[in-house]
Design a protein around this motif. Structure first.
Motif, PDB file in Angstrom:
ATOM      1  N   SER A   5     -11.634-121.777  44.866  1.00 56.15           N
ATOM      2  CA  SER A   5     -11.793-122.680  43.728  1.00 56.15           C
ATOM      3  C   SER A   5     -13.262-122.729  43.340  1.00 56.15           C
ATOM      4  O   SER A   5     -14.137-122.837  44.200  1.00 56.15           O
ATOM      5  N   LEU A   6     -13.517-122.632  42.061  1.00 59.78           N
ATOM      6  CA  LEU A   6     -14.877-122.669  41.556  1.00 59.78           C
ATOM      7  C   LEU A   6     -14.975-123.676  40.425  1.00 59.78           C
ATOM      8  O   LEU A   6     -14.139-123.680  39.529  1.00 59.78           O
ATOM      9  N   SER A   7     -15.989-124.486  40.477  1.00 58.04           N
ATOM     10  CA  SER A   7     -16.232-125.412  39.376  1.00 58.04           C
ATOM     11  C   SER A   7     -17.101-124.714  38.351  1.00 58.04           C
ATOM     12  O   SER A   7     -18.186-124.226  38.668  1.00 58.04           O
ATOM     13  N   LEU A  52     -13.570-122.388  26.216  1.00 60.58           N
ATOM     14  CA  LEU A  52     -13.732-123.798  26.575  1.00 60.58           C
ATOM     15  C   LEU A  52     -15.203-124.208  26.591  1.00 60.58           C
ATOM     16  O   LEU A  52     -15.531-125.381  26.664  1.00 60.58           O
ATOM     17  N   GLY A  53     -16.079-123.206  26.545  1.00 59.50           N
ATOM     18  CA  GLY A  53     -17.500-123.493  26.517  1.00 59.50           C
ATOM     19  C   GLY A  53     -18.120-123.707  27.889  1.00 59.50           C
ATOM     20  O   GLY A  53     -19.194-124.291  28.004  1.00 59.50           O
ATOM     21  N   VAL A  54     -17.445-123.237  28.925  1.00 54.57           N
ATOM     22  CA  VAL A  54     -17.983-123.399  30.280  1.00 54.57           C
ATOM     23  C   VAL A  54     -18.551-122.086  30.819  1.00 54.57           C
ATOM     24  O   VAL A  54     -18.928-121.998  31.977  1.00 54.57           O
ATOM     25  N   GLY A  55     -18.620-121.067  29.985  1.00 56.79           N
ATOM     26  CA  GLY A  55     -19.174-119.782  30.384  1.00 56.79           C
ATOM     27  C   GLY A  55     -18.115-118.855  30.932  1.00 56.79           C
ATOM     28  O   GLY A  55     -16.938-119.196  31.035  1.00 56.79           O
ATOM     29  N   ASP A  56     -18.549-117.668  31.279  1.00 54.64           N
ATOM     30  CA  ASP A  56     -17.646-116.663  31.830  1.00 54.64           C
ATOM     31  C   ASP A  56     -17.358-116.942  33.299  1.00 54.64           C
ATOM     32  O   ASP A  56     -18.136-117.619  33.977  1.00 54.64           O
ATOM     33  N   ILE A  57     -16.254-116.384  33.780  1.00 53.99           N
ATOM     34  CA  ILE A  57     -15.968-116.478  35.210  1.00 53.99           C
ATOM     35  C   ILE A  57     -16.945-115.554  35.945  1.00 53.99           C
ATOM     36  O   ILE A  57     -17.500-114.629  35.338  1.00 53.99           O
ATOM     37  N   PRO A  58     -17.180-115.785  37.230  1.00 57.91           N
ATOM     38  CA  PRO A  58     -18.125-114.936  37.974  1.00 57.91           C
ATOM     39  C   PRO A  58     -17.720-113.464  37.938  1.00 57.91           C
ATOM     40  O   PRO A  58     -16.534-113.133  37.968  1.00 57.91           O
ATOM     41  N   SER A  59     -18.698-112.598  37.875  1.00 56.09           N
ATOM     42  CA  SER A  59     -18.422-111.164  37.757  1.00 56.09           C
ATOM     43  C   SER A  59     -17.635-110.626  38.940  1.00 56.09           C
ATOM     44  O   SER A  59     -16.845-109.706  38.784  1.00 56.09           O
ATOM     45  N   TRP A  60     -17.811-111.206  40.122  1.00 55.17           N
ATOM     46  CA  TRP A  60     -17.095-110.689  41.285  1.00 55.17           C
ATOM     47  C   TRP A  60     -15.589-110.864  41.144  1.00 55.17           C
ATOM     48  O   TRP A  60     -14.828-110.131  41.756  1.00 55.17           O
ATOM     49  N   VAL A  61     -15.162-111.799  40.318  1.00 52.84           N
ATOM     50  CA  VAL A  61     -13.729-111.996  40.102  1.00 52.84           C
ATOM     51  C   VAL A  61     -13.142-110.790  39.361  1.00 52.84           C
ATOM     52  O   VAL A  61     -12.022-110.373  39.611  1.00 52.84           O
TER      53      VAL A  61
END
Length: 82
Positions: A5-7, A52-61
């Motif tokens: 889980s990532l915030s 949603l304006g929270v940025g991209d998911i981490p690249s490692w995903v």
């Protein structure tokens, strides 16, 4: 484990805007366009988070799908032939 889980923060969108976004994404991400390497749940999540304006998911995903797509794009390597 293969999950975590990532915030990514909070969206500034109102609930009705999120509902509209989800409806729009339903139309833009039909199930019949799913592709394990190029159009999967990670790609969807990245699009959703960005909108949603929270940025991209981490690249490692995205790394595993990206690596698989690169191998497929390279074509037959002959490594597995008898």
């Amino acid at each position: 484990d293969y999950y975590e889980s990532l915030s990514l923060g909070d969206t500034q969108m109102h609930e009705s805007e999120v509902q509209d976004l989800l409806q729009s994404l339903t139309e833009q991400w039909p199930a019949n366009t799913y592709n394990t390497l190029r159009n999967n749940c990670c790609h969807f999540c990245n699009d959703l988070c960005s909108r949603l304006g929270v940025g991209d998911i981490p690249s490692w995903v995205m790394n595993l799908a990206g690596a698989g797509a690169a191998v497929k794009a390279a074509g037959e390597t002959g490594c597995c032939r008898p």
